[in-house]
Structures are given as C-alpha cells and as structure tokens.
Scaffold this active site. Structure first.
Site, PDB file in Angstrom:
ATOM      1  N   LYS A 112       0.816  -1.218   0.000  1.00  0.00           N
ATOM      2  CA  LYS A 112       0.000   0.000   0.000  1.00  0.00           C
ATOM      3  C   LYS A 112       0.849   1.268   0.000  1.00  0.00           C
ATOM      4  O   LYS A 112       0.399   2.328  -0.411  1.00  0.00           O
ATOM      5  CB  LYS A 112      -0.973  -0.019   1.170  1.00  0.00           C
ATOM      6  CG  LYS A 112      -2.007  -1.121   0.988  1.00  0.00           C
ATOM      7  CD  LYS A 112      -3.191  -1.020   1.887  1.00  0.00           C
ATOM      8  CE  LYS A 112      -4.257  -2.033   1.484  1.00  0.00           C
ATOM      9  NZ  LYS A 112      -3.777  -3.440   1.503  1.00  0.00           N
TER      10      LYS A 112
HETATM   11  C1  LIG Z   1      -4.362  -4.524   0.679  1.00  0.00           C
HETATM   12  C2  LIG Z   1      -3.561  -5.773   0.511  1.00  0.00           C
HETATM   13  C3  LIG Z   1      -3.888  -6.759  -0.462  1.00  0.00           C
HETATM   14  C4  LIG Z   1      -5.111  -6.656  -1.350  1.00  0.00           C
HETATM   15  O1  LIG Z   1      -4.968  -5.688  -2.353  1.00  0.00           O
HETATM   16  P1  LIG Z   1      -6.273  -5.110  -3.096  1.00  0.00           P
HETATM   17  O2  LIG Z   1      -5.787  -3.988  -3.928  1.00  0.00           O
HETATM   18  O3  LIG Z   1      -7.198  -4.664  -2.006  1.00  0.00           O
HETATM   19  O4  LIG Z   1      -6.846  -6.225  -3.901  1.00  0.00           O
HETATM   20  C5  LIG Z   1      -3.062  -7.871  -0.572  1.00  0.00           C
HETATM   21  N1  LIG Z   1      -1.978  -8.033   0.245  1.00  0.00           N
HETATM   22  C6  LIG Z   1      -1.646  -7.119   1.184  1.00  0.00           C
HETATM   23  C7  LIG Z   1      -0.465  -7.369   2.047  1.00  0.00           C
HETATM   24  C8  LIG Z   1      -2.407  -5.960   1.345  1.00  0.00           C
HETATM   25  O5  LIG Z   1      -2.068  -5.068   2.294  1.00  0.00           O
END
Ligand SMILES: *Cc1c(COP(=O)(O)O)cnc(C)c1O
Length: 496
Positions: A112
């Site tokens: 993120k």
């Molecule tokens: C948020 C997240 C995801 C999922 O990603 P999306 O864009 O919501 O599909 C997968 N792995 C981790 C570690 C995350 O923090």
C-alpha cells in the site's frame, strides 16, 4: 483527458477534481474516458530509465491537467531511496519463467506504500487546481495496514492533516504500535471501542455531519479520504506493472512484445485492476490470475459470473484479503460492458439490496478471457510458505503465499507455460507469527510480535526490515481512545 463516473457516463471532470472528490455524487467511481496507449517502442525506451522516470512518464498520460514539473516533483518526493531503498520494486527470478515482484520495500513494509506515498502529493497539487484554496483533512478508518501506510504517506505533507481511527481490539499489537508511535506534526491517531465496521460507519457519518463540515470549512479545510477507490491511489499502481515489464525486457528475460502473466493476491480488487489497466494501455499481458483466500467470492465470480456476498466471512492469516465487497470490481464491469453506466448501476443496486448480482453471458466471457480465479485456505497458505522456502529458498508472507499456491493450481490445470510474475504484497516479517508457524516452529499465536520477528530472522537467516525491528524502541505518542458516539468530538478537538 477527462474522467467520468461508473454510474453516470456523462460526467466530465479533470483528474485533479477526480482525486479531490474521491467518489462521485451518485456513489460511482471515477474512470478515464479512454485509456492512453503505451507502444512497444515507448516501453523499450522506458527500460533504460529509473523507476521515477518511468512513473512520471506513465502518470503524465493519465494526469493531463498536471504539468510535467508537478508530476516529477510528486514522484520524486514519494519514491526516495531513504523510504524505499535503492531498488523501489525489486524483481527476483525464482526459476525458469517464474518471477517475484516485491512491492513492500516502502516505510510500512506492505504494497500500500506504493500508492499511499504518492497520493498525498497528487492530492496537494490537485487541491491547488480544484480545491478553492482549501487544505485537506484526511479521515481514515482502518482495519490495520491502510492506517499506518496513510499516516506515513501524509506525515508532514504541506496542506494536509490526517486522523486515523482504528478498532481498539481489532488490530494486531504490532499494527497498533506502528500507528501509536507515528511521527509527524499533522497526524493524529485514536482507538475506537468497537469493531472495524463501527469505526467505518462512524467515519462515514462524520463526513456528512453539517456541524463538523461547517466548522472545518471555517478553518479553510475540507474532508477527503485515502481509501482505495480514489483514482489517486489507483493510478500509481499502474506504473509498477509497466516498470516490471521493462525490467524483464532489460535483463533479457523476455523479448519485446512477449506476453506475460501476473498473479495478484487480491482483496479490494485495486491492485489487479491496475494490472488490467496496464493491459488496456497495451502492455503485453496474457492472463491476470486473481488469487483469493477462503473469502473466495472473486473466485466464484470469475468462474460462475455470479457475485454473491451471502456467505460466511472468514478471518484468515492473510487478513488484508478478508473482504467480501471488492469495490474496484465496479470499474472493471464498467469497462467490459462498454461503459454501460445503467447496467453497472443495476448490478450495484442489486448487490446492496439483495447481496448478489449476475453478469450476462457476453460479459462473463469477456471476464474469463483475461482473468483466471483461484483460492487457497489457511492450510494451503502455510504449506506454500514452507514449500517455497524449502524448495526455492524464498521466504514470503501469507498474502504472497496465497498467490504462489493459486499459480501452481493454475499451471497444473491449464498447462500454461507463459512466463509469470507473482506479485508480492508484504514483507514476511509483517506477519511473523503466521510465517514462523508455517515453517513448523511452535511459536504461540498470542506471543510477542517482536520475539516472533527475531525468531523468524534466526530460523531463516533473513534480515527483518529496519522499520519493524526498531519499532519497539519508538516512543508511544497516542494513547487515547473513544466510544463510537464520541468520534465526532475527537475530530472537532483535532481541528481546533
Ligand atoms: C491490501 C492488501 C492486499 C489486497 O490488495 P487489493 O488492492 O485490495 O486487492 C493484498 N496483500 C496485502 C499485504 C495488502 O495489504
């Protein structure tokens, strides 16, 4: 280039306004009118550039109301070697035709950061263009990872303040400490006595509370959100798919124009949608493999064409994928129906009313041409962690392990030999207890997270990221918590 809403295709706003607004009036998501094209020659040229130059190039195709200087400044503030190390998105070769793209070298050790380090800068520029001279107040309800990543991203960014609410007993001790030790002059954190849904609905009602909104306006501020439906969070993610292709090209692993697969551990469908957008621009992508955990609503959707959230919710060891409503799917539906806003509205209305919708046969076929869906439960996740570490010497976190397992299922089922990149979304040390247990160590589930980090380090010989190792020595700045009913008062106190 103009943007419009998935629920009203006649909207026409510029990217700055889309980023400031976050979500459209009727509840739709903003999408570009058409996808800019990236040619193979452009990709070859990008292969000789660094990540920031590639990012500026790709972003400038979407954010046409930003000047090149503005884009460059945003990118260079976001992706620094202090925050990400020398290689922003390392690409590793696991074996012939199989690669891992690590997206977790940012400050909070999860992917993120790739979007949330850039969003605050895109937002401040957007506010200058479309914000009537106001500054932004970011309000976040988090179940863990997003809150910390947003705090790190907005920390000390001019013209912004951020307040994060988290469910007091709903986040891990590590996540809580990550937030409560947050540095920066424009940040605040508060626990909520309730679960994530309580915190989330509290935040939603504050956004529309006239008394609070008025007081905010008097201080020259407006609310905004940093959640994953904002266009400013999606567009930075298109970049790393293109950049990854450039790296494969540059190292001679693929030839110009060779299609590749991406395997993406998926929750809210933001990350994999960015890959789909890169494909729409012309990046040679064959299949997008959508990997889910036991909350396998997307697997069922891709396989049957029916999206049905009337099902049990599972708490898993890959918590960032424990989601039953994947908001960004709406953008895919809009695109694959040829921008049929009425059809999208009908489906979304059915989803909120009855809890399900079905797509017609042509739409289902269009989805299956690009996407493959698979899932893996906690046991499978642990086995994948252990297998990849023992057989390939690669230590991965629980979310990435889901992707590895689904990729193996995909290969066994289809025999597809296309070169594939598995997208790695978090450092294994962020989920140290689960990873340790997957490797066969008997570490107590409720044990000390820092001991787990150390134990994982000595069990594997891998070094833990510094930001996690040094967390325990950081001073706690925020200790307050409130009831759901008092969240508005906390916001007012923070504004004043
Ligand atoms: C948020 C997240 C995801 C999922 O990603 P999306 O864009 O919501 O599909 C997968 N792995 C981790 C570690 C995350 O923090």
């Amino acid at each position: 280039m103009f943007y419009r809403s998935t629920r009203n295709k006649d909207t026409a706003i510029k990217s700055a306004e889309a980023i400031v607004k976050g979500i459209s009036q009727e509840g739709g998501l903003f999408v570009p009118y058409e996808f800019p094209v990236i040619s193979l020659d452009e990709i070859s040229k990008l292969a000789d550039m660094d990540y920031n130059e590639r990012a500026a190039f790709v972003l400038s195709k979407f954010l046409t109301d930003f000047t090149p200087e503005e884009i460059e400044e945003c990118v260079n503030k976001a992706y620094t070697s202090e925050k990400f190390g020398e290689n922003i998105t390392p690409l590793l070769k696991l074996c012939s035709g199989e690669y891992v793209l690590e997206l977790w070298h940012g400050p909070t050790c999860a992917f993120k950061d790739m979007a949330l380090q850039l969003l605050p800068h895109l937002l401040t520029v957007s506010m200058k263009k479309a914000g009537d001279g106001k500054t932004v107040f970011i309000l976040v309800a988090t179940s863990g990872d997003t809150g910390k990543a947003a705090l790190e991203g907005f920390k000390d960014v001019d013209g912004t303040s951020i307040l994060v609410f988290y469910p007091e007993s709903g986040v891990s001790p590590m996540q809580k400490l990550q937030m409560n030790t947050q540095q920066g002059d424009n940040v605040a954190v508060c626990g909520v006595k309730g679960n994530f849904d309580d915190a989330q609905s509290g935040v939603k009602s504050i956004f529309t509370n006239p008394e609070i909104v008025n007081e905010l306006a008097e201080k020259g501020m407006v609310f905004s959100s940093a959640n994953s439906i904002n266009w400013g969070r999606l567009v930075p993610q298109v970049v790393y798919y293109i950049s990854c292709y450039c790296d494969l090209l540059k190292s001679g692993e693929i030839i110009k124009g060779e299609p590749i697969n991406f395997v993406v551990p998926t929750g809210n469908f933001g990350n994999i949608l960015a890959a789909y957008y890169a494909r729409r621009m012309g990046l040679p992508i064959a299949k997008l493999i959508c990997a889910s955990n036991s909350n396998n609503i997307l697997t069922d959707f891709i396989n049957t064409g029916r999206y049905d959230r009337n099902r049990p919710f599972f708490t898993t060891i890959s918590p960032s994928m424990d989601i039953l409503i994947s908001s960004n799917l709406e953008r895919l539906l809009f695109d694959l129906t040829g921008c049929d806003d009425q059809k999208v509205q009908d489906m979304m209305k059915k989803l909120s009313g009855l809890g399900y919708y079905e797509v017609d046969e042509p739409l289902h076929k269009a989805i299956c041409e690009v996407f493959y869906g698979g899932y893996c439960d906690d046991e499978g996740t642990k086995r994948a962690i252990s297998r990849y570490f023992k057989e390939k010497g690669y230590l991965c976190d629980t979310h990435t392990a889901v992707a590895f397992d689904v990729y193996e299922q995909y290969k066994a089922k289809t025999g597809d030999k296309t070169k594939s990149v598995i997208v790695s979304t978090a450092s294994p040390f962020k989920f140290a207890t689960s990873v340790l247990n997957a490797l066969g160590t008997d570490f107590p589930e409720d044990g000390d997270e820092f001991e787990a980090v150390d134990a994982l380090s000595s069990a594997t010989g891998c070094e833990a990221p510094e930001s996690l190792r040094t967390l325990r020595d950081k001073p706690v700045r925020f200790r307050n918590s409130c009831s759901v009913g008092k969240m508005g008062d906390v916001v007012l106190a923070t504004i004043r």
